[in-house]
Write an enzyme that holds these catalytic residues in place. Sequence first.
Site, short mmCIF file in Angstrom:
data_model
loop_
_atom_site.label_atom_id
_atom_site.label_comp_id
_atom_site.label_asym_id
_atom_site.label_seq_id
_atom_site.Cartn_x
_atom_site.Cartn_y
_atom_site.Cartn_z
N GLU A 1 12.05 6.49 -15.69
CA GLU A 1 12.56 7.83 -15.43
C GLU A 1 13.20 7.91 -14.04
O GLU A 1 14.25 8.53 -13.86
CB GLU A 1 11.43 8.87 -15.54
CG GLU A 1 10.98 9.16 -16.97
CD GLU A 1 10.23 8.01 -17.62
OE1 GLU A 1 9.63 7.20 -16.90
OE2 GLU A 1 10.25 7.91 -18.86
N GLY B 1 0.84 -1.20 0.00
CA GLY B 1 0.00 0.00 0.00
C GLY B 1 0.87 1.25 0.00
O GLY B 1 0.92 1.97 0.99
N TYR B 2 1.57 1.46 -1.09
CA TYR B 2 2.40 2.67 -1.21
C TYR B 2 1.65 3.75 -2.01
O TYR B 2 1.43 4.85 -1.55
CB TYR B 2 3.71 2.39 -1.95
CG TYR B 2 4.67 1.39 -1.32
CD1 TYR B 2 4.59 1.02 0.02
CD2 TYR B 2 5.69 0.83 -2.10
CE1 TYR B 2 5.49 0.12 0.57
CE2 TYR B 2 6.59 -0.07 -1.54
CZ TYR B 2 6.49 -0.42 -0.21
OH TYR B 2 7.38 -1.30 0.32
N SER B 3 1.30 3.41 -3.25
CA SER B 3 0.76 4.40 -4.19
C SER B 3 -0.60 4.93 -3.77
O SER B 3 -1.41 4.20 -3.19
CB SER B 3 0.61 3.79 -5.59
OG SER B 3 1.86 3.50 -6.12
N THR C 1 9.58 3.81 -12.00
CA THR C 1 9.51 4.02 -13.46
C THR C 1 10.92 4.11 -14.06
O THR C 1 11.90 4.34 -13.35
CB THR C 1 8.80 5.33 -13.80
OG1 THR C 1 9.59 6.42 -13.30
CG2 THR C 1 7.41 5.39 -13.20
N GLU D 1 13.51 -5.36 -3.28
CA GLU D 1 12.74 -5.36 -4.52
C GLU D 1 13.62 -5.02 -5.71
O GLU D 1 13.50 -5.57 -6.79
CB GLU D 1 11.60 -4.33 -4.42
CG GLU D 1 10.68 -4.34 -5.63
CD GLU D 1 9.59 -3.28 -5.50
OE1 GLU D 1 8.60 -3.38 -6.23
OE2 GLU D 1 9.73 -2.33 -4.68
#
Lengths: 342, 342, 396, 396
Positions: free
Chosen positions: D371, D124-126, D369, D240
Amino acid sequence: MDLSLTEDQQTITELFASFFAKECDGEFVREAEPLGHHDELWAKLIEMGMVSMGVPADAGGGGLGLLDLALVAEVYGSSIAPVPFVEAVVAARLLAAVGSSGSELLASVVDGSTATIALRPAVDRSARLVPAAAVADIVIALDGDELVAVSQGASNRPTAVKNLGSGPVANVDLTLSARQVLAVGNEAQQLYATALLEWKALTASALVGLGREALRIGLQYVMERHQFGVPIGSFQSVQHRFADDATALDAAGLLARKAAWSVDEGEPDAVALVSQGFIFASEGAQRTAGDSLHFHGGYGFMLEYDIQLYYRRAKAWSIIWDDPRRELARVADALYGPVGAA
Amino acid sequence: MDLSLTEDQQTITELFASFFAKECDGEFVREAEPLGHHDELWAKLIEMGMVSMGVPADAGGGGLGLLDLALVAEVYGSSIAPVPFVEAVVAARLLAAVGSSGSELLASVVDGSTATIALRPAVDRSARLVPAAAVADIVIALDGDELVAVSQGASNRPTAVKNLGSGPVANVDLTLSARQVLAVGNEAQQLYATALLEWKALTASALVGLGREALRIGLQYVMERHQFGVPIGSFQSVQHRFADDATALDAAGLLARKAAWSVDEGEPDAVALVSQGFIFASEGAQRTAGDSLHFHGGYGFMLEYDIQLYYRRAKAWSIIWDDPRRELARVADALYGPVGAA
Amino acid sequence: MDFRMGEKSDEFAKEVADFLDEHLTEEVVMEAHETGTVHNWGFYKAMADAGYTRAAWPKEFGGQERDPFEMAALSDQLNLRHAPTDGSSVTLMICSTLRHVGTPEQQADIIPRGLNGEILICLGYSEPDSGSDAAAAATRADRDGDEWVINGQKMFTTLAHEADYVFMLTRTNHDVPKHKGLTMFLVPMDAEGIEIQPVHTMGGERTNITFYNDVKVPDALRVGDVDAGWGVMRVALTFERGGSMMGQSVRLVRLVEEWAKENLAPNGRPWIEDPLVRERLARANMLNNAGALLGLRSADLFNRGELPGVEGSMSKLFSSEKFLAICEDLVDMLGPEGVLQHGEDDAPSAGWVEHAMRHAVVTTIYGGTSEIQRGIIAEHGLGLPRTRKSDRARNS
Amino acid sequence: MDFRMGEKSDEFAKEVADFLDEHLTEEVVMEAHETGTVHNWGFYKAMADAGYTRAAWPKEFGGQERDPFEMAALSDQLNLRHAPTDGSSVTLMICSTLRHVGTPEQQADIIPRGLNGEILICLGYSEPDSGSDAAAAATRADRDGDEWVINGQKMFTTLAHEADYVFMLTRTNHDVPKHKGLTMFLVPMDAEGIEIQPVHTMGGERTNITFYNDVKVPDALRVGDVDAGWGVMRVALTFERGGSMMGQSVRLVRLVEEWAKENLAPNGRPWIEDPLVRERLARANMLNNAGALLGLRSADLFNRGELPGVEGSMSKLFSSEKFLAICEDLVDMLGPEGVLQHGEDDAPSAGWVEHAMRHAVVTTIYGGTSEIQRGIIAEHGLGLPRTRKSDRARNS
């Protein structure tokens, strides 16, 4: 699996790295153009054993494997030193491999003569666009059924062609010099194929080194150069392209090392890996040198800046072998067998 | 030279643009999936003359040229409306071109029936992966020496295959429905080739429209979406990729229009231009949709966001014709003649 | 909508082609190639005599009043034949600028000599510490009665060694934001205190660094108001923007097509039958066609009295980036033979591919880098917010 | 220097292959594909029973103490066979995190159940307004005696509908810079006030939006100190990072190689003899080899007790971008047949190429991402200065 260098490998790469750092900067490389060769520097390197170290111990050499030589080739590539390291060491190993028919020539090489190898079979007794041929004492070529060596004195060396990479590339008329047959038939083919494989493996590593140095030069420039009040290295467009380049070069370095290792170990996929390493290192070096040059702005094009030396060689060292897409077709041959063979 | 639209061209493109703006948004497109067809919307468009306008005036149609239709195709592509505009109009024009043998079918098309065309010659009396075949009343195909039309009733239409672009693509067994020969031999070949040329020209323009809308969606998103306290559209990496995309799409739009114009005008390089326009529009649409989706972050993958609709169709509309590199080989055929012809 | 260049353009193209047959000799082309000085006085004069220097100019200047499509045809012909026009095109650009912002005296003095092919003007924008950020120019001009005294250094003053004037950006006010303290001058190259240092490039071109030590310039050679130099430079840029490289690329691809048709691969068949050659040439041809249309779009806008802004940036960006990509790809395609330079008898396409690659890289830099163009497109074309750190620099 | 995976790895790979032959049935794979829920409780339990969930864990946890190369072999085998491990890998990552930063009670309670394949933990990060900028999380946790009350919304809580806990980033302090006011919790998914809304994706996966309304969580389920959540999340990230997609790409290329050998082109010869097929597969194979080595470099670093930082970012960046590029290229290669989806009998490679392309795009997003990875490489690997506007945001 262990990706770290052995102590010996560290010692030898550091030896050459510090030699080049001392003896050969961009200015030095530039002054050796357009021939792209510096006799004195080359003599010192021969003296240091740069060629003989790659010759098997039982033939009087240092007995280094291809992986060890690939690590040296990385260092050499970084320096873009005007010396024919890759050709000379590959030719020397080939002379050792042919056995007695090459022993006299090998002895002269261990003694300081420079040999090179034609990258394509001769056509009508002429070998085209042979790297280092304009400065070599011995040129080895596949001439029809025969693997031959011609010994060219200083007086009958061919003139270098004007070329993109400012290397001592020349066309060799095999009829002009003393010609000696090293092997024939199937044996000649196999020896020649192995030598080309080694040439590609070492050139791939040299291109990795070249690319890394082009990146270093570029990074230094974008940190120093300010526009709009900030170093241009703080612009995201610069950062992201260099990040991609650094990643590709790291991958290329690993692939090129694995390819050289796989030749040493006689791995079944060695031929495919060497070709892949060569293509991928070429792409990485060219793209990095191109980006680095681009981010130099107008300065990148000035002959007195070093980056153009790298940009030209990145392309020239790659294509002196072949169109990369033709090489990709050879990767497919190695992986899937030639067409119609099934 | 004059790159502006005529008043008529402006009127007709605005007509369809405002229709689609009112009748067909992303939600509408999504609800018509997976079949990718909306009968009611299509009926309205047929009513508006979207198909018949492309039929020559002497055959009872609106007599628009391919360039006019390409401009409409841009608008259609932007909307990705679930209707088979390109196939239907190309098939209708083909029926008009075959003359008397197609007049009955043409009349039914002008009356509201939907025709489509197989993009590859049939093999064993079966046409593979025919766009719009799952919703068409008439399927035209090249079957050996013959150009044929089969009339499929609502009951014997083939089921659509599950496919990337959620279009009503289906395989058509030419033996299942009433089959009528439209032309034979050389004439059949030529009519078929012209129809495919038109299909490519219009699909290229549709892809340009698709790409432009994907860009617009992306621009809107990156202006709204904030991260790190700023709109992500202020990041240079986002800006530069969209700048490249916008440039490529503008170039593709001009090339696709010129290609359609060159067919109308019977220019000698029409075949090469149409292929080039198709390839270049495909690339531009795919890259733009891909970048736009990427800059949506995780949201880009949610089915409820529109950009994924564009990303999938950009690829599907392109490859339903062929691998772009095989098409590039056809460009070479058109420019340099087929291999061995000299 | 009509994509034909039109009869007028086609006829003019033929006329120019005939002119080039006569005046653009192999010697003219080769001299530029060998010296890296991409200018030839004789050819320039011949262009002027034929009226081509003033082709787009109004009748009052003796001009031919040719439309943008005729001008595109002229440019195409010059590109296809590799004519050395670096000097004339900059000179004519400055003449156009003077026509809009010069004093009557400057117009009377400079413009006719430019149009007559008698004088050359070079550009003095870039400095060691200001390239893309041209407004950061540090070369100073200090007023001294009716004169100005200029001190500083300019980079990439190409053709300074042949030029009569340098069109120079100077700083005249140090107490205002950087864009607001700049003034433009036409500095005579024979003034005391100018030193020219040649710079040779990877592409074989010669450019220069120029040094200015207490160079005195009469106020009459100031272009535009004091401290209004940025505006003057922007006027000059409108005559430069949209400079497309696609013409050079078209020339190159034609040369390679000829090579591929006339030379045999190892299998004894012409190279043009080789799939890898075909795919590459087909692709290059496609990119050239697409890029040419971006250039013609600018011409079309001009023709309707509009100024291409973003469209010009797109044309410059696309044409230079694709030109470079095509060059790099075609060099690959040639394989080992691709290393051979012009002058080697057996170099494919006389080595022009190798040469073009070395030259093409700089086209993504001069006249506004690709990054600058992308920024313009993003901001002014796509409406994205400013990203450049210049925001802060400019406001500080 | 030795590039062999080693005997231990090779033997383990064989053991795992045998295990998968038995436990990874076609049904298990297809269920995950059809539901989009890339987790299977039975398979997870089988993995646990075979000890593979704790393969890298120390003996005290009943672990097998396998080295990073054996773990790479395990991961390769799972990837090659398309095993549904999204749920187990996140769960095990959190277990590893707890081992470093959890309380003794949390370790005793959670870790064994994770290693036994009994519980699932999701991330539950985003949030709607914080993705790449995870530190901007707005979901709040407010202390209420020995409990915390959580209110907010999380995006992309994949497997929330199967999970027992969500490992959640919350804001506990609004008066400090954003990174310093965050706290992590293990929130039980059966707590009152949690709502799960399914989200379906282009790649066919199911994920969720989760809503939290006055959800009460005992302080005992806080992970790490109050306001120290950013540090806890960074620990979790180290487990990760370096997640390579090359394994998925290797699987795909093998499938296409098989297709090309077994199927005939219109000319009656196997597709593998077609030059365009050969070139593409040769290139994909090259990229896979290069990318795999970047992944193994991380394993090599781990093996020597070092933590891959920039190296992990390079592996993630390269493998995801190349995986996507390979997918898009192979779909092109298949031409019209490339549109066919899994389930169509005559789809080449059973439609897995089409499926992989729809899936691959998201790999360039999740786990940081491209980026973000490029920024990390530029800053921490290349030593370039911070460019992100976050500088200002962070300091404000």
